[in-house]
Structures are given as C-alpha cells and as structure tokens.
Design a protein around this motif. Structure first.
Motif, PDB file in Angstrom:
ATOM      1  N   ASP A 133      13.343  10.242  -4.897  1.00  0.00           N
ATOM      2  CA  ASP A 133      14.514  10.145  -4.018  1.00  0.00           C
ATOM      3  C   ASP A 133      14.691   8.684  -3.609  1.00  0.00           C
ATOM      4  O   ASP A 133      13.869   8.118  -2.891  1.00  0.00           O
ATOM      5  CB  ASP A 133      14.317  11.024  -2.788  1.00  0.00           C
ATOM      6  N   ALA A 134      15.772   8.074  -4.078  1.00  0.00           N
ATOM      7  CA  ALA A 134      16.034   6.669  -3.757  1.00  0.00           C
ATOM      8  C   ALA A 134      16.958   6.503  -2.558  1.00  0.00           C
ATOM      9  O   ALA A 134      17.370   5.388  -2.244  1.00  0.00           O
ATOM     10  CB  ALA A 134      16.636   5.960  -4.962  1.00  0.00           C
ATOM     11  N   THR A 135      17.265   7.603  -1.865  1.00  0.00           N
ATOM     12  CA  THR A 135      18.218   7.523  -0.744  1.00  0.00           C
ATOM     13  C   THR A 135      17.769   6.543   0.347  1.00  0.00           C
ATOM     14  O   THR A 135      18.582   5.706   0.788  1.00  0.00           O
ATOM     15  CB  THR A 135      18.442   8.920  -0.139  1.00  0.00           C
ATOM     16  N   PRO A 136      16.497   6.596   0.831  1.00  0.00           N
ATOM     17  CA  PRO A 136      16.095   5.625   1.855  1.00  0.00           C
ATOM     18  C   PRO A 136      16.219   4.181   1.381  1.00  0.00           C
ATOM     19  O   PRO A 136      16.574   3.294   2.161  1.00  0.00           O
ATOM     20  CB  PRO A 136      14.640   5.998   2.140  1.00  0.00           C
TER      21      PRO A 136
ATOM     22  N   ILE B 217      10.029   4.598   2.344  1.00  0.00           N
ATOM     23  CA  ILE B 217      10.812   4.346   1.133  1.00  0.00           C
ATOM     24  C   ILE B 217       9.962   4.587  -0.112  1.00  0.00           C
ATOM     25  O   ILE B 217      10.401   5.233  -1.082  1.00  0.00           O
ATOM     26  CB  ILE B 217      11.358   2.904   1.142  1.00  0.00           C
TER      27      ILE B 217
ATOM     28  N   GLU C 149      18.428   3.110  -0.834  1.00  0.00           N
ATOM     29  CA  GLU C 149      19.864   2.819  -0.860  1.00  0.00           C
ATOM     30  C   GLU C 149      20.378   2.526   0.541  1.00  0.00           C
ATOM     31  O   GLU C 149      21.194   1.613   0.744  1.00  0.00           O
ATOM     32  CB  GLU C 149      20.617   4.001  -1.470  1.00  0.00           C
ATOM     33  N   ILE C 150      19.909   3.281   1.522  1.00  0.00           N
ATOM     34  CA  ILE C 150      20.328   3.051   2.904  1.00  0.00           C
ATOM     35  C   ILE C 150      19.893   1.665   3.364  1.00  0.00           C
ATOM     36  O   ILE C 150      20.651   0.933   4.005  1.00  0.00           O
ATOM     37  CB  ILE C 150      19.739   4.134   3.832  1.00  0.00           C
TER      38      ILE C 150
ATOM     39  N   GLN D 139       9.252   8.406  -0.638  1.00  0.00           N
ATOM     40  CA  GLN D 139      10.415   9.141  -1.137  1.00  0.00           C
ATOM     41  C   GLN D 139      10.729   8.768  -2.581  1.00  0.00           C
ATOM     42  O   GLN D 139      11.076   9.630  -3.411  1.00  0.00           O
ATOM     43  CB  GLN D 139      11.625   8.873  -0.241  1.00  0.00           C
ATOM     44  N   LEU D 140      10.590   7.485  -2.897  1.00  0.00           N
ATOM     45  CA  LEU D 140      10.907   7.017  -4.238  1.00  0.00           C
ATOM     46  C   LEU D 140       9.901   7.522  -5.268  1.00  0.00           C
ATOM     47  O   LEU D 140      10.274   8.016  -6.347  1.00  0.00           O
ATOM     48  CB  LEU D 140      10.946   5.486  -4.246  1.00  0.00           C
TER      49      LEU D 140
ATOM     50  N   ASP E  75      22.008  -1.058   1.909  1.00  0.00           N
ATOM     51  CA  ASP E  75      23.351  -1.128   2.503  1.00  0.00           C
ATOM     52  C   ASP E  75      23.412  -2.121   3.658  1.00  0.00           C
ATOM     53  O   ASP E  75      24.501  -2.555   4.054  1.00  0.00           O
ATOM     54  CB  ASP E  75      23.802   0.253   2.990  1.00  0.00           C
TER      55      ASP E  75
END
Length: 277
Positions: free
Chosen positions: A256-259, A247, A261-262, A250-251, A265
């Motif tokens: 990239d904040a996708t991991p 995380i 955000e996942i 990627q951030l 969730d």
C-alpha cells in the motif's frame, strides 16, 4: 563583537523574553534546515536523537569524534544560534572536557547542555564535582572570547527510588552550586507536574528549561508557569521515525503506497532547503 558572540548574545536574550523559547530538537543537517524554515529562533540538538540516527544508544555510547563530526555537519548549514547537548561532556578529565568545548566553539556553537549524571537514571556527580566541570567550561569559553550559554542539566528526578521531596531539595541545592560556577540556565529533567514546576520556578532565579511531553502539560501551561525555555528532546526525531516506519510497513508489508503518496503531496523539497550543500 565577533559573529559567534553576536549569536551568543541573541541566544542569551532569547531566555529573558516574555515569550517562552520553544526548541524543536534536531539530529542532522536536513532536520535543522526544516526547523529553521518553520521559524525557529535557534537550533538545538538532542544527543539521544543524534546517537540513534547514527546507530548508537543514548548515554555517550557514540565515539566523541563521531558525535563532534555530526555536530560539525549541522553547524555547516546553520545560520541561527546553535546549542548542542553534550551529555556528560565527552571527557572525564579537565583537559578532555576543555578539548570538547574548544572544538565546539571552533565549529560555531554558542550554547551547550551538560548533565550531572554519571549513569543515565543512576548515580549523579557530587554537586561540587559538577560545579568544577561547569567552571572548566566557562573558563575555556572565556579564554576563547565567547560568552557560551551553559545550560546545566540536573538529573535528580531521573534517579530511581528517590523520594520526590528529596529530589526537589537536591535540585535546588545543585542549581545554586551550578549558578555560582557559571551556568546560565537550569535544566531539571524528568519534571512534569505543574506544582513541582511552580515550586522550582519560585526558587530558581536563572532561566528554567524543561522537556515538554505533550501528554503531561501544554505549552500554554508552561508559559503561564514562567518557564523560560522548552525543548522536546528526542521525541521530535522519534515521532518523525514513526511516520517513516508507518510508510515502510504499509509499502512493504501491505503493498500500500497510500501513506507515501500522502507524504509526497506535501511537496517537500530538499533542493529548496539545501541552499549551502
């Protein structure tokens, strides 16, 4: 019976069930609460994970008071039986070892792992010397009125350059000596081959504990081999930190904040776990 001995009785019984006891080793209060919520029957620490989480390498490099303080914080939030890995015992003298055990029992600990290595992956204590240390642990717990579960870790398979047959023979010799000294379980570390596990199982009468490495065996295979207890050592913590690292990478490196955000969730709630902050 005191509440601590009730927990000790439960913990002892978990090693004599038809179902294998599976422990997801933790390193701090929140990981303990997560594991408890997932359905753990007992809480177990991993010394390497605890040391690493506090910024120290494994191998009793963490100061004794700092390690005991970390265990105390875990014990404060835990209601399940708690067993802790105390490495070599955090005390070379009899009085220092007694002090470790007394302080752990005062926190509410009902089980320990204690190893026979003098140096990780190197020289071991003489079986007679380690037996005396186990006797000290047993006597100390008995004086305090607690039936402490003593899991005797045997490190023969971690020694470099030792033939496999010699490691098996020495493990069995030590298992008998430690049983006579008062341990309740045997924990040979570094054993992953099923034929060797089965050979040890045949010869060791006490509950048998192994570290589970998924790439080596399955939990079902260990259950079929009549292993009584399986732990995952520091691997649970390291796998968790690998997720954190992904995380962060990627951030911060890829914007990239996708991991993240996942992960969000999953609706992980600290507030729901911290019922006794």
């Amino acid at each position: 019976m005191t509440p601590l001995n009730q927990k000790a009785q439960i913990f002892h019984a978990l090693h004599h069930n038809q179902d294998m006891l599976v422990l997801a080793n933790i390193w701090d209060p929140i990981s303990a609460l997560i594991v408890a919520k997932a359905g753990a029957k007992a809480i177990a620490t991993a010394s390497a994970a605890m040391a690493e989480a506090l910024g120290y390498p494994d191998g009793e490099q963490i100061p004794k008071d700092e390690m005991l303080g970390a265990i105390a914080r875990i014990a404060r939030v835990v209601t399940l039986p708690l067993t802790v890995d105390i490495e070599r015992g955090y005390g070379e003298t009899k009085s220092a070892l007694q002090d470790t055990i007394e302080r752990l029992i005062d926190m509410g600990v009902c089980g320990i792992n204690i190893e026979d290595s003098l140096v990780e992956g190197g020289e071991l204590r003489k079986p007679s010397d380690q037996a005396l240390r186990i006797e000290t642990v047993r006597e100390t717990a008995k004086k305090l009125g607690v039936n402490l579960f003593i899991n005797a870790r045997i490190d023969c398979f971690l020694q470099k350059g030792i033939p496999q047959a010699e490691a098996i023979t020495d493990t069995l010799l030590r298992a008998k000596a430690y049983e006579k000294a008062g341990c309740n379980g045997v924990f040979p570390v570094g054993v992953h081959d099923l034929p060797i596990i089965q050979q040890l199982r045949t010869s060791i009468k006490l509950p048998l504990n192994l570290i589970h490495i998924p790439t080596m065996t399955t939990l079902q295979q260990l259950q079929a081999a009549a292993v009584d207890r399986v732990s995952v050592g520091p691997f649970f913590m390291r796998a968790s930190m690998a997720s954190v690292q992904n995380i962060a990478d990627q951030l911060l490196m890829n914007a990239d904040a996708t991991p993240l955000e996942i992960a969000m969730d999953k609706q992980f709630s600290l507030k729901a776990l911290l019922v006794n902050p």
